[in-house]
Design an enzyme around this catalytic site. Structure first.
Site, PDB file in Angstrom:
ATOM      1  N   CYS A 167       0.745  -1.290  -0.011  1.00  0.00           N
ATOM      2  CA  CYS A 167       0.077  -0.098  -0.056  1.00  0.00           C
ATOM      3  C   CYS A 167       0.766   1.297   0.218  1.00  0.00           C
ATOM      4  O   CYS A 167       2.011   1.204   0.553  1.00  0.00           O
ATOM      5  CB  CYS A 167      -0.777  -0.061   1.192  1.00  0.00           C
ATOM      6  SG  CYS A 167      -2.085   1.485   1.450  1.00  0.00           S
ATOM      7  N   ASP A 192       0.327   3.670   1.855  1.00  0.00           N
ATOM      8  CA  ASP A 192       0.299   4.374   3.009  1.00  0.00           C
ATOM      9  C   ASP A 192       1.596   4.759   3.446  1.00  0.00           C
ATOM     10  O   ASP A 192       2.348   3.949   3.583  1.00  0.00           O
ATOM     11  CB  ASP A 192      -0.147   3.407   4.002  1.00  0.00           C
ATOM     12  CG  ASP A 192      -0.712   3.920   5.291  1.00  0.00           C
ATOM     13  OD1 ASP A 192       0.059   4.805   5.879  1.00  0.00           O
ATOM     14  OD2 ASP A 192      -2.154   3.848   5.572  1.00  0.00           O
ATOM     15  N   ARG A 228       2.694   4.978   6.299  1.00  0.00           N
ATOM     16  CA  ARG A 228       3.194   4.589   7.565  1.00  0.00           C
ATOM     17  C   ARG A 228       3.632   3.122   7.403  1.00  0.00           C
ATOM     18  O   ARG A 228       4.064   2.351   8.153  1.00  0.00           O
ATOM     19  CB  ARG A 228       1.672   4.492   8.435  1.00  0.00           C
ATOM     20  CG  ARG A 228       1.439   5.832   8.915  1.00  0.00           C
ATOM     21  CD  ARG A 228      -0.057   5.717   9.645  1.00  0.00           C
ATOM     22  NE  ARG A 228      -0.850   5.009   8.560  1.00  0.00           N
ATOM     23  CZ  ARG A 228      -2.263   4.773   9.054  1.00  0.00           C
ATOM     24  NH1 ARG A 228      -2.655   5.065  10.170  1.00  0.00           N
ATOM     25  NH2 ARG A 228      -3.019   4.317   8.224  1.00  0.00           N
ATOM     26  N   HIS A 266      -2.099  -4.094   5.022  1.00  0.00           N
ATOM     27  CA  HIS A 266      -1.924  -3.453   6.512  1.00  0.00           C
ATOM     28  C   HIS A 266      -3.195  -3.399   7.165  1.00  0.00           C
ATOM     29  O   HIS A 266      -4.198  -2.788   6.508  1.00  0.00           O
ATOM     30  CB  HIS A 266      -1.001  -2.219   6.432  1.00  0.00           C
ATOM     31  CG  HIS A 266      -1.667  -1.081   5.853  1.00  0.00           C
ATOM     32  ND1 HIS A 266      -2.025  -0.070   6.613  1.00  0.00           N
ATOM     33  CD2 HIS A 266      -1.873  -0.859   4.669  1.00  0.00           C
ATOM     34  CE1 HIS A 266      -2.609   0.810   5.678  1.00  0.00           C
ATOM     35  NE2 HIS A 266      -2.398   0.429   4.568  1.00  0.00           N
ATOM     36  N   CYS A 287      -6.026   0.257   6.964  1.00  0.00           N
ATOM     37  CA  CYS A 287      -5.669   0.493   5.730  1.00  0.00           C
ATOM     38  C   CYS A 287      -7.180   1.416   5.320  1.00  0.00           C
ATOM     39  O   CYS A 287      -8.252   0.956   5.210  1.00  0.00           O
ATOM     40  CB  CYS A 287      -5.674  -0.513   4.758  1.00  0.00           C
ATOM     41  SG  CYS A 287      -5.195  -0.049   2.950  1.00  0.00           S
TER      42      CYS A 287
END
Ligand code: CO
Length: 208
Positions: A41, A43, A45, A97, A100
């Site tokens: 992803c 993302d 993080r 994750h 998400c």
């Protein structure tokens, strides 16, 4: 974070690398030979290399919203093709994750414009596993399970491509589904039972 500090960070990073190995960038620029294709992803993080503890050159990375492998996504399809047929990676990993945002958005009724067709792929994952997901009463547990099912279905999507089918047939490649838990930092191998899953669907997706 100040965007100008990035260039200072870069200079610091160069010094650190050269201190460890004066030929570091000479070696890095020579050729890439990654053994893993990681699809994760976007993302911020979920930093692919950092959470795996790998160095530049070791992993070929593709990231998008909710780690999707869509058959009409030329970018993802090109990455897979190049990784399998040119780089000869030995492992393909789909890493989702928990928490998400993309998966969460697909669980809600809202018009998100250009994101609608992208997130519809996750709604399709929900539909495939609707019965099992709807049995889960706790919202957070159901969210987590959809993240896992999404990883599983994206792994299946990879196996629908002819180049991956060829590599699997030649036993040149393995496929894994992982989930990164943001709350603990733990990387979880979902140990997806592909033999069992594919037994029922390969008569449909079999190409080579
Ligand atoms: Co995400």
């Amino acid at each position: 974070m100040n965007i100008h500090s990035i260039f200072e960070n870069n200079q610091h990073w160069i010094k650190e690398k050269i201190k460890q190995d004066k030929d570091y960038f000479k070696k890095l620029s020579a050729k890439q030979n990654p053994s893993i294709l990681y699809i994760g992803c976007s993302d911020s993080r979920v930093p692919a290399e950092e959470l795996m503890g790998v160095q530049p050159g070791e992993v070929f990375v593709h990231r998008n919203i909710a780690n999707m492998v869509s058959n009409n996504d030329l970018s993802a399809m090109s990455v897979i093709n190049y990784a399998v047929t040119r780089l000869n990676v030995k492992h393909i990993v789909i890493c989702g994750h928990y928490n998400c945002g993309g998966v969460e958005a697909a669980m809600q009724s809202s018009d998100l414009g250009i994101l609608n067709p992208w997130l519809r792929n996750i709604r399709d994952v929900y539909r495939i596993h609707q019965e099992e997901l709807n049995k889960i009463e706790d919202d957070d547990a159901r969210f987590k399970k959809l993240v896992e099912f999404n990883v599983q279905e994206q792994c299946v999507n990879i196996i629908k491509t002819p180049e991956v089918q060829r590599a699997l047939k030649a036993k040149k490649i393995s496929i894994s589904g992982w989930v990164f838990d943001l709350q603990t930092g733990v990387l979880i191998d979902l140990k997806i039972d592909f033999d069992n899953i594919l037994e029922h669907i390969m008569e449909i997706y079999h190409i080579v």
